[in-house]
Design an enzyme around this catalytic site. Structure first.
Site, short mmCIF file in Angstrom:
data_model
loop_
_atom_site.label_atom_id
_atom_site.label_comp_id
_atom_site.label_asym_id
_atom_site.label_seq_id
_atom_site.Cartn_x
_atom_site.Cartn_y
_atom_site.Cartn_z
N GLU A 168 2.32 -11.32 10.46
CA GLU A 168 2.32 -11.80 9.11
C GLU A 168 2.05 -10.41 8.47
O GLU A 168 2.58 -10.05 7.39
CB GLU A 168 1.40 -12.94 8.61
N CYS A 204 -4.77 -13.84 7.50
CA CYS A 204 -3.14 -13.88 6.96
C CYS A 204 -2.85 -14.62 5.64
O CYS A 204 -2.15 -14.32 4.88
CB CYS A 204 -2.21 -14.20 8.19
#
Length: 149
Positions: free
Chosen positions: A55, A86
């Site tokens: 991510e 994330c």
């Protein structure tokens, strides 16, 4: 094939490529205006960087692509429920929608764990859609770890 399926398929392919590199197989793509602007898999081992999650890598690429840190209007497709780090990066980047595959009861922070987006200190909450290609995403992870044992 719907766009949602196509974008998740791209994230799954990034996860497979990560596995081939010996990384935990998680993949992510950022979509803006119906086009993939960034695609990445985990690179924590390769880069010796604990922040090099799929991510984060995808968000960094997308931000470079648009020339700014805000990804307002962008959607993120990821194969596993994001961790706290994330989830926070997704919020700070102002990602519009988060689509993820498999839940992560141990390390996830969206629908499990700290449930980051429910925190009063979270400034931006994306729309969250879970369970996309859930079985395939879980199988990629399960097969990877079975091969390590």
């Amino acid at each position: 094939m719907t766009d949602t399926t196509r974008f998740m398929d791209a994230a799954l392919e990034e996860a497979r490529q990560a596995a081939a590199r010996g990384e935990v197989p998680i993949g992510a793509v950022v979509v803006l205006d119906g086009k993939i602007v960034a695609a990445a898999g985990n690179r924590t081992r390769e880069l010796n960087d604990v922040t090099a999650h799929a991510e984060i890598q995808a968000i960094r690429q997308a931000a470079a692509s648009v020339g700014g840190e805000r990804l307002t209007g962008a959607d993120l497709y990821v194969t596993l429920e994001p961790c706290t780090m994330c989830a926070a990066a997704i919020s700070f980047a102002r990602i519009r929608r988060l689509y993820y595959g498999a839940e992560d009861p141990k390390g996830g922070a969206v629908d499990n764990g700290v449930r980051f987006y429910a925190s009063p200190t979270c400034h931006h909450v994306p729309d969250v859609y879970s369970g996309l290609a859930e079985q395939e995403a879980a199988d990629i992870l399960r097969d990877f770890f079975a091969g390590k044992r």
